[in-house]
Write an enzyme that holds these catalytic residues in place. Structure first.
Site, PDB file in Angstrom:
ATOM      1  N   LYS A 210      -6.158  11.711 -17.954  1.00 38.53           N
ATOM      2  CA  LYS A 210      -6.201  12.514 -19.138  1.00 38.53           C
ATOM      3  C   LYS A 210      -4.969  12.139 -20.110  1.00 38.53           C
ATOM      4  O   LYS A 210      -4.677  11.198 -20.390  1.00 38.53           O
ATOM      5  CB  LYS A 210      -6.417  13.911 -18.820  1.00 38.53           C
ATOM      6  CG  LYS A 210      -7.688  14.260 -17.838  1.00 38.53           C
ATOM      7  CD  LYS A 210      -9.136  13.729 -18.364  1.00 38.53           C
ATOM      8  CE  LYS A 210     -10.362  13.612 -17.435  1.00 38.53           C
ATOM      9  NZ  LYS A 210     -10.506  14.957 -16.754  1.00 38.53           N
TER      10      LYS A 210
ATOM     11  N   TYR B 232     -13.630  22.213 -11.931  1.00 36.67           N
ATOM     12  CA  TYR B 232     -14.160  20.875 -12.212  1.00 36.67           C
ATOM     13  C   TYR B 232     -15.441  20.375 -11.353  1.00 36.67           C
ATOM     14  O   TYR B 232     -15.383  20.542 -10.237  1.00 36.67           O
ATOM     15  CB  TYR B 232     -13.237  19.825 -12.118  1.00 36.67           C
ATOM     16  CG  TYR B 232     -13.481  18.439 -12.364  1.00 36.67           C
ATOM     17  CD1 TYR B 232     -13.806  18.062 -13.699  1.00 36.67           C
ATOM     18  CD2 TYR B 232     -13.257  17.396 -11.535  1.00 36.67           C
ATOM     19  CE1 TYR B 232     -14.365  16.893 -13.967  1.00 36.67           C
ATOM     20  CE2 TYR B 232     -13.846  16.231 -11.860  1.00 36.67           C
ATOM     21  CZ  TYR B 232     -14.099  15.639 -12.996  1.00 36.67           C
ATOM     22  OH  TYR B 232     -14.469  14.440 -13.343  1.00 36.67           O
TER      23      TYR B 232
ATOM     24  N   ASP C 277      -5.011  22.608  -9.481  1.00 35.12           N
ATOM     25  CA  ASP C 277      -5.484  21.489 -10.574  1.00 35.12           C
ATOM     26  C   ASP C 277      -4.919  21.701 -12.041  1.00 35.12           C
ATOM     27  O   ASP C 277      -5.391  22.674 -12.501  1.00 35.12           O
ATOM     28  CB  ASP C 277      -7.013  21.196 -10.656  1.00 35.12           C
ATOM     29  CG  ASP C 277      -7.476  20.079 -11.710  1.00 35.12           C
ATOM     30  OD1 ASP C 277      -6.567  19.764 -12.335  1.00 35.12           O
ATOM     31  OD2 ASP C 277      -8.618  19.514 -11.373  1.00 35.12           O
TER      32      ASP C 277
ATOM     33  N   ARG D 147       0.760  -1.250   0.154  1.00 32.52           N
ATOM     34  CA  ARG D 147       0.033   0.095  -0.071  1.00 32.52           C
ATOM     35  C   ARG D 147       0.864   1.294  -0.075  1.00 32.52           C
ATOM     36  O   ARG D 147       0.581   2.172  -0.479  1.00 32.52           O
ATOM     37  CB  ARG D 147      -0.877  -0.005   1.239  1.00 32.52           C
ATOM     38  CG  ARG D 147      -2.070   0.876   1.167  1.00 32.52           C
ATOM     39  CD  ARG D 147      -3.027   0.859   2.157  1.00 32.52           C
ATOM     40  NE  ARG D 147      -2.472   0.869   3.439  1.00 32.52           N
ATOM     41  CZ  ARG D 147      -2.539   0.154   4.698  1.00 32.52           C
ATOM     42  NH1 ARG D 147      -3.025  -1.250   4.329  1.00 32.52           N
ATOM     43  NH2 ARG D 147      -1.813   0.085   5.554  1.00 32.52           N
TER      44      ARG D 147
HETATM   45  C1  LIG Z   1     -11.350  14.674 -15.328  1.00 33.64           C
HETATM   46  C2  LIG Z   1     -11.071  15.877 -14.387  1.00 33.64           C
HETATM   47  C3  LIG Z   1     -10.671  15.313 -12.914  1.00 33.64           C
HETATM   48  C4  LIG Z   1     -11.025  14.069 -12.479  1.00 33.64           C
HETATM   49  O1  LIG Z   1     -10.141  12.983 -12.990  1.00 33.64           O
HETATM   50  P1  LIG Z   1     -10.576  11.396 -12.765  1.00 33.64           P
HETATM   51  O2  LIG Z   1      -9.636  10.823 -12.976  1.00 33.64           O
HETATM   52  O3  LIG Z   1     -11.555  11.369 -13.921  1.00 33.64           O
HETATM   53  O4  LIG Z   1     -11.097  11.519 -11.433  1.00 33.64           O
HETATM   54  C5  LIG Z   1      -9.996  16.536 -12.267  1.00 33.64           C
HETATM   55  N1  LIG Z   1      -9.787  17.912 -12.632  1.00 33.64           N
HETATM   56  C6  LIG Z   1     -10.204  17.895 -14.067  1.00 33.64           C
HETATM   57  C7  LIG Z   1      -9.634  19.460 -14.451  1.00 33.64           C
HETATM   58  C8  LIG Z   1     -10.704  17.057 -15.043  1.00 33.64           C
HETATM   59  O5  LIG Z   1     -11.032  17.371 -16.169  1.00 33.64           O
END
Ligand SMILES: *Cc1c(COP(=O)(O)O)cnc(C)c1O
Length: 395
Positions: free
Chosen positions: A203, A107, A179, A54
């Site tokens: 992404k 988001y 983010d 972990r």
């Molecule tokens: C998609 C996204 C997230 C979340 O990511 P996941 O892996 O789908 O949980 C967070 N911030 C932004 C800007 C996003 O586009």
């Protein structure tokens, strides 16, 4: 050495694995120690050595090393999704009675996490205008601990003045979390004053729409330990297959991003020239709020942007007509997420409380430009506008 060259090899240590280029996928829970003394010694170094599955393995540490390199930090943590990176960081840095400043263009699930989970822990959230800049100082209270930024904003792409926000936050002893999913590689968060940079590695880092992964990066070891400890105590552990897919994605990340960005700009510029489009919300184009900040702070971008559709003379563009355009694209498939090799589209539904969109804003549509040829993508979009016009005329 150029950063792109370092990324190609980041986290790789063939010398440790008999010359094999990529680190093996360690599927590990138990890690054996030769003696009690060694077992105990490893506990005190559990965040850095292979101690228990972990806490990490040589495979997860390889990807963490690569992420730290990409983000320009010194340490990173892997979690199971982008949203887990957001929730883990906020829970690690905030406690009962604390106050959070959250960007209004965040988001949507980040917002939902604040409104539905943090609130039950006695943590209050205030939303702020993404274009606030140094004005953030006026919203900082004695119990404010974190300013959360996301630049450009989700769906509407406002570019934030991160250095100005960081200066004001740091003057008040407040941490800046970002983010940085859109700005992966094109925005170097730690040079701009960010303390914790988050990625939905789902992404572009993964890049193939086949894995869920999140990353948390810091430049400061103590801050990293604080969040790492929290992540471990919350029981997060990342699947080995996802880590492997993340490592694979890293190698082609710079060239993929360059292609997505260039193709995205070609498509966005074509959209700018269309009468059906009121505005193109792409940080690298002048119509986008904060475009000058993008020019100052970013070295590129990616293939994600939005358009605002122009309203017809009647002032009304019914959803059914927009759906007629969206439902039948050949390449731009309907689906959430972005950053994979394929083009995508979604109707955007921005929720704003601190900085509402101007009255009379037309429907917003978000496009992800994939790796297809841009002539084909533009032809696809052109046919979509034909469907839109026919649907409006038929109403
Ligand atoms: C998609 C996204 C997230 C979340 O990511 P996941 O892996 O789908 O949980 C967070 N911030 C932004 C800007 C996003 O586009």
């Amino acid at each position: 050495m150029k950063k792109e060259s370092r990324i190609v090899h980041a986290g790789l240590h063939p010398d440790r694995f008999e010359g094999v280029v990529n680190p093996p996928v360690f599927r590990a829970s138990t890690v054996l120690a030769p003696t009690v003394a060694e077992l105990k010694a490893r506990h005190s170094q559990r965040f850095d050595v292979t101690y228990y599955g972990r806490y990490g393995t040589p495979t997860t540490r390889a990807l963490e090393e690569a992420v730290a390199e990409i983000e320009g930090g010194s340490k990173a943590i892997l979690v199971s999704s982008g949203l887990a990176a957001i929730s883990s960081t906020l829970l690690a840095l905030l406690r009962q009675g604390d106050h959070l400043l959250m960007v209004d263009s965040a988001y949507y699930p980040t917002r939902a996490f604040c409104d539905q989970i943090l609130v039950t822990y006695g943590i209050e959230t205030t939303y702020y205008d993404p274009m606030i800049g140094a004005g953030i100082a006026d919203l900082i209270r004695p119990n404010t601990r974190v300013v959360f930024t996301e630049s450009p904003g989700s769906q509407t792409f406002e570019v934030q003045d991160i250095p100005a926000i960081a200066e004001a936050a740091h003057a008040a002893g407040v941490l800046v979390v970002m983010d940085n999913t859109w700005g992966l590689l094109s925005f170097q968060p730690f040079e701009k004053g960010v303390d914790v940079s988050l990625q939905a590695a789902t992404k572009y880092l993964g890049g193939h729409s086949d894995a869920m992964l999140g990353t948390i990066a810091t430049a400061d070891r103590a801050l990293w330990e604080r969040i790492k400890n929290h992540v471990c105590l919350m029981g997060h552990a990342v699947g080995t297959e996802e880590v492997y897919l993340g490592l694979r994605g890293v190698r082609t990340l710079p060239i993929r991003l360059r292609q997505h960005f260039e193709a995205g700009l070609t498509v966005a510029r074509w959209l700018e020239s269309r009468p059906e489009v009121a505005r193109v919300l792409h940080p690298a184009l002048p119509g986008c709020p904060g475009h000058d900040l993008w020019k100052r702070d970013f070295t590129g971008g990616c293939g994600l942007f939005s358009i605002e559709l122009a309203l017809p003379a009647s002032g009304d563009l019914p959803e059914a007509a927009v759906n007629e355009m969206l439902d039948h694209y050949h390449f731009f498939k309907l689906g959430y997420s972005w950053g994979g090799f394929e083009s995508l589209v979604v109707p955007a539904t921005p929720l704003r409380t601190a900085a509402p969109l101007p009255a009379g804003t037309g429907p917003i549509v978000r496009y992800h430009v994939g790796l297809e040829d841009t002539d084909d993508l533009i032809a696809d979009l052109e046919q979509g506008f034909d469907r839109l016009k026919a649907a409006v005329a038929a109403l």
